[in-house]
Motif scaffolding. Structure first.
Motif, mmCIF file in Angstrom:
data_model
loop_
_atom_site.group_PDB
_atom_site.id
_atom_site.type_symbol
_atom_site.label_atom_id
_atom_site.label_comp_id
_atom_site.label_asym_id
_atom_site.label_seq_id
_atom_site.Cartn_x
_atom_site.Cartn_y
_atom_site.Cartn_z
ATOM 1 N N THR A 77 0.847 -1.195 0.000
ATOM 2 C CA THR A 77 0.000 0.000 0.000
ATOM 3 C C THR A 77 0.879 1.240 0.000
ATOM 4 N N GLY A 78 0.245 2.401 0.117
ATOM 5 C CA GLY A 78 0.984 3.657 0.188
ATOM 6 C C GLY A 78 1.140 4.315 -1.164
ATOM 7 N N ALA A 79 2.256 5.007 -1.370
ATOM 8 C CA ALA A 79 2.516 5.721 -2.619
ATOM 9 C C ALA A 79 2.580 4.748 -3.792
ATOM 10 N N PRO A 80 2.171 5.206 -4.995
ATOM 11 C CA PRO A 80 2.247 4.333 -6.177
ATOM 12 C C PRO A 80 3.675 3.847 -6.411
ATOM 13 N N VAL A 81 3.820 2.547 -6.644
ATOM 14 C CA VAL A 81 5.133 1.941 -6.780
ATOM 15 C C VAL A 81 4.990 0.674 -7.618
ATOM 16 N N PRO A 82 5.967 0.362 -8.476
ATOM 17 C CA PRO A 82 5.884 -0.896 -9.229
ATOM 18 C C PRO A 82 6.081 -2.104 -8.320
ATOM 19 N N VAL A 83 5.207 -3.095 -8.470
ATOM 20 C CA VAL A 83 5.263 -4.316 -7.664
ATOM 21 C C VAL A 83 5.272 -5.506 -8.617
ATOM 22 N N SER A 84 6.125 -6.482 -8.353
ATOM 23 C CA SER A 84 6.148 -7.687 -9.191
ATOM 24 C C SER A 84 6.451 -8.908 -8.338
ATOM 25 N N VAL A 85 5.988 -10.063 -8.815
ATOM 26 C CA VAL A 85 6.284 -11.350 -8.191
ATOM 27 C C VAL A 85 6.934 -12.224 -9.251
ATOM 28 N N ASP A 86 8.194 -12.564 -9.021
ATOM 29 C CA ASP A 86 8.990 -13.318 -10.002
ATOM 30 C C ASP A 86 8.941 -12.647 -11.373
ATOM 31 N N GLY A 87 8.991 -11.320 -11.385
ATOM 32 C CA GLY A 87 9.045 -10.558 -12.621
ATOM 33 C C GLY A 87 7.709 -10.218 -13.238
ATOM 34 N N SER A 88 6.619 -10.800 -12.740
ATOM 35 C CA SER A 88 5.288 -10.509 -13.281
ATOM 36 C C SER A 88 4.634 -9.403 -12.458
ATOM 37 N N PRO A 89 4.054 -8.393 -13.121
ATOM 38 C CA PRO A 89 3.436 -7.281 -12.386
ATOM 39 C C PRO A 89 2.367 -7.767 -11.418
ATOM 40 N N ALA A 90 2.297 -7.133 -10.274
ATOM 41 C CA ALA A 90 1.303 -7.457 -9.254
ATOM 42 C C ALA A 90 0.672 -6.154 -8.769
ATOM 43 N N PRO A 91 -0.565 -6.199 -8.300
ATOM 44 C CA PRO A 91 -1.267 -4.973 -7.920
ATOM 45 C C PRO A 91 -0.939 -4.513 -6.497
ATOM 46 N N GLN A 92 -1.121 -3.215 -6.266
ATOM 47 C CA GLN A 92 -1.145 -2.672 -4.915
ATOM 48 C C GLN A 92 -2.573 -2.740 -4.381
ATOM 49 N N TRP A 93 -2.682 -2.526 -3.076
ATOM 50 C CA TRP A 93 -3.976 -2.375 -2.419
ATOM 51 C C TRP A 93 -4.852 -3.634 -2.491
ATOM 52 N N GLN A 94 -4.209 -4.787 -2.564
ATOM 53 C CA GLN A 94 -4.969 -6.016 -2.437
ATOM 54 C C GLN A 94 -4.058 -7.146 -1.991
ATOM 55 N N SER A 95 -4.684 -8.188 -1.468
ATOM 56 C CA SER A 95 -3.947 -9.353 -1.006
ATOM 57 C C SER A 95 -3.322 -10.075 -2.197
ATOM 58 N N ILE A 96 -2.030 -10.399 -2.069
ATOM 59 C CA ILE A 96 -1.302 -11.119 -3.108
ATOM 60 C C ILE A 96 -0.802 -12.438 -2.517
#
Length: 670
Positions: A77-96
């Motif tokens: 959460t928080g400021a917009p930031v790129p998130v990835s899991v093993d190189g694949s994009p993942a979303p903010q603000w939700q359970s991963i």
């Protein structure tokens, strides 16, 4: 089964935090710490099914790379930031959900905002320090070994509470209108007080404050957000015994979110900010809006919006979704009382002022704006009475020189209830002129004009301000402003004085604010303007009529005279002989401190012994009697008055020299 997370890369500044942090130690200079943007932090925990205060990670400017050998569920959460899991994009603000052996990468915050948060289902398991796992890096305690994460660290996760739904019809994610509004322009809801117009600021100053866009300075951090904006005109010419600058006051408790004018520089105090200090605060950010301090980036614009304190939402009870959706306008208008809740006189004619300290605090001030130990005695009587009553909703009691700050949970008790309580309780308090309290004599070594203080002054000259009247040698400035013949006279006074401890936590960690019992030993100075960005741990300084021992490295404004040993035991729970078991602070209210000379080299040895738990301090039990002290003042009235006349003449001459040099009208460089 224990679940681990391996830190592959830590990011720029990633620390363990919990919410609400370290509560209950404000009176000894321990800030709450905790997430600077608590809103984003708490939403992330809710999405994972954790309690809101569960420990997680705060990441400044960039996030970590974490590997999960056994898998996990996380939320960013928080400021917009790129998130990835093993190189694949993942979303903010939700359970991963992260598979066993997978790697989570949280990239850089490029704007808007400053901080993102990584929360874990089950939270992080770290040892508590003073009832919290929150990291206070400046003091090196809490969190993961008291520091930011490093590559190679292993984190331990708690037990996953299982899949969680925010609502019955939707998965564990936050909708857009439930996320904090993060941008480059901020409106902060503030309440008036504690120090407003016309006593401290002019009406024009307050109008300017509320009608101006201030700019976030790059020199901002968790201790406070420094702002650039117009210089106040000020309603006073100086702070009297508290210091030469009109921003100077007798030390009083701050609160998180206060707009603190350190000289002419406004700073919004953060969750790692100081609990006690000698500067005025005209407005205070309401608790429901303080999350914004964590996302303000250098160059962002800030506008203060006045609101009524009784309509400010409490972060303890307000629905987080609503708090995110309505981040700006909480109510219109203000209390229109200049931050003063009530004024009255005690039975003996002592003036009492109750000042608003945000939407969750009241500052009780006794007497006039002068140093009078009879007023500190009255503060102590009120402090002990409130402690004895154990009133539900009161969370902190922090004495100052002539004041007591009462912090409370606004969801449990209203500011009106607290005001009524304080106005009524004073009538039942015993007289203070017969006060007798425990008062130990504490002998501390002092390395006079220690090399570490010279280093701090040089850093200030080269990094903050080169033309300050107190540079290049603070001791010479102390001599001049007090009208003493030579610097040896300053030396003699400091070593002859017996300093009575009036408050603890003056710039953190049990640091005493103390004044000489004999007024002839009260060397009066002004504080740095602007403040230093670095002060050596346990430096000894004089500001106004007060002596302070800095509890740790950090900012500061007192004029240096030397350095001593530790007043805070970092080896808590107590293997250093001078400290009581379970109590990391050395000093108590009404202790009497005296100094004896040691060389700089000897002090290095003594400090090493104290840090290793082998050191000791000579402490002798005793008492302080207010009636005996008043008798001493009466007997020595004539020589005390003569000293004060000499001192006042020199003080006035220094002030005139500053005026002639344009010190009071200069615009400080950013």
């Amino acid at each position: 089964m224990t679940v681990k997370a391996d830190v592959v890369s830590p990011g720029m500044l990633t620390t363990v935090q919990d919410w609400p942090g370290r509560v209950g130690y404000w009176h000894v200079g321990v800030p709450p710490s905790g997430p600077m943007d608590d809103l984003s932090f708490r939403i992330g925990n809710r999405l994972l099914g954790n309690p809101e205060g569960t420990a997680g990670l705060e990441c400044t400017r960039s996030g970590p790379v974490l590997r999960f050998p056994d898998g996990a569920r996380v939320c960013v959460t928080g400021a917009p930031v790129p998130v990835s899991v093993d190189g694949s994009p993942a979303p903010q603000w939700q359970s991963i959900s992260i598979a066993p052996g997978a790697t989570l990468e949280v990239g850089a915050v490029t704007g808007p905002g400053m901080r993102c948060y990584v929360l874990f289902a089950g939270g992080l398991i770290e040892p508590e320090y003073l009832d919290s796992t929150a990291t206070f890096t400046m003091a090196t305690f809490g969190g993961h070994d008291g520091r930011a994460l490093r590559a190679g660290d292993d984190l331990t996760l708690g037990i996953d509470p299982g899949p969680h739904e925010l609502r019955q019809d939707r998965a564990a994610r936050a909708a857009i209108d439930e996320q904090p509004s993060i941008g480059h322009r901020w409106e902060l809801a503030v309440t008036e007080g504690p120090h407003g117009a016309p006593e401290f600021f002019t009406r024009a100053d307050i109008d300017t404050l509320l009608r101006t866009d201030y700019t976030v300075h790059f020199n901002s951090d968790r201790t406070g957000v420094r702002l650039e904006g117009p210089k106040p005109q000020w309603a006073r010419t100086d702070g009297g015994e508290a210091g030469l600058h009109p921003s100077n006051i007798h030390d009083t408790a701050y609160c998180v979110g206060a707009l603190d004018f350190t000289g002419d520089t406004p700073i919004l105090l953060g969750p790692d900010g100081p609990s006690l200090g000698g500067f005025v605060c005209p407005v205070t950010v309401v608790s429901g809006d303080r999350w914004k301090l964590g996302q303000m980036a250098p160059g962002d614009a800030v506008r203060f919006v006045p609101v009524r304190a009784d309509r400010a939402p409490s972060p303890h009870t307000l629905d987080i979704g609503r708090r995110a959706s309505f981040p700006l306008v909480i109510s219109s208008g203000s209390d229109h009382d200049d931050g003063v809740l009530a004024r009255f006189a005690t039975r003996d004619g002592t003036d009492v002022t109750l000042r608003r300290a945000g939407d969750g605090g009241v500052l009780v001030e006794y007497g006039q704006m002068v140093l009078d130990l009879a007023m500190r005695a009255r503060v102590h009587v009120l402090y002990e009475e409130l402690r004895a009553r154990g009133i539900d909703g009161i969370t902190e009691l922090t004495p100052g020189v002539r004041s007591l700050q009462v912090q409370f949970d606004s969801s449990a008790v209203s500011i009106g209830d607290i005001t009524e309580l304080l106005a009524g309780i004073d009538e039942s308090l015993p007289a203070t002129d017969e006060l007798v309290v425990p008062s130990r004599t504490v002998a501390l070594p002092l390395s006079w004009d220690d090399p570490s203080t010279h280093e701090a002054i040089q850093r200030y000259i080269h990094g903050v301000r080169a033309d300050a009247p107190w540079c290049p040698w603070n001791i010479e400035f102390i001599r001049r402003i007090n009208g003493l013949d030579d610097v040896e006279a300053v030396h003699d006074v400091v070593y002859q004085a017996e300093y009575l401890v009036l408050g603890l936590g003056d710039v953190y960690l049990g640091a005493p604010v103390a004044t000489p019992l004999d007024p002839r030993h009260r060397l009066v100075t002004t504080k740095y303007n602007p403040a230093r960005t670095w002060t050596p741990e346990n430096a000894v300084g004089i500001g106004g009529a007060y002596m302070c021992i800095y509890g740790m490295e950090g900012p500061g404004g007192y004029q240096f005279v030397g350095r001593t040993t530790q007043v805070w035991n970092h080896r808590h729970p107590g293997d250093a002989r001078a400290f009581e078991p379970g109590t990391p602070w050395l000093l108590r209210y009404f202790d009497r401190i005296s100094f004896y000379p040691v060389s700089a080299a000897k002090l290095v040895e003594l400090r090493a012994d104290m840090a290793a738990g082998r050191g000791d301090v000579a402490i002798t039990d005793g008492t302080f009697s207010m009636s005996e002290y008043l008798g001493f003042l009466e007997r020595e009235a004539d020589p005390i008055a003569a000293f004060r006349r000499q001192q006042a003449t020199a003080f006035a001459a220094e002030r005139q020299a500053w005026d002639n040099a344009g010190e009071f009208t200069r615009q400080l460089a950013s």
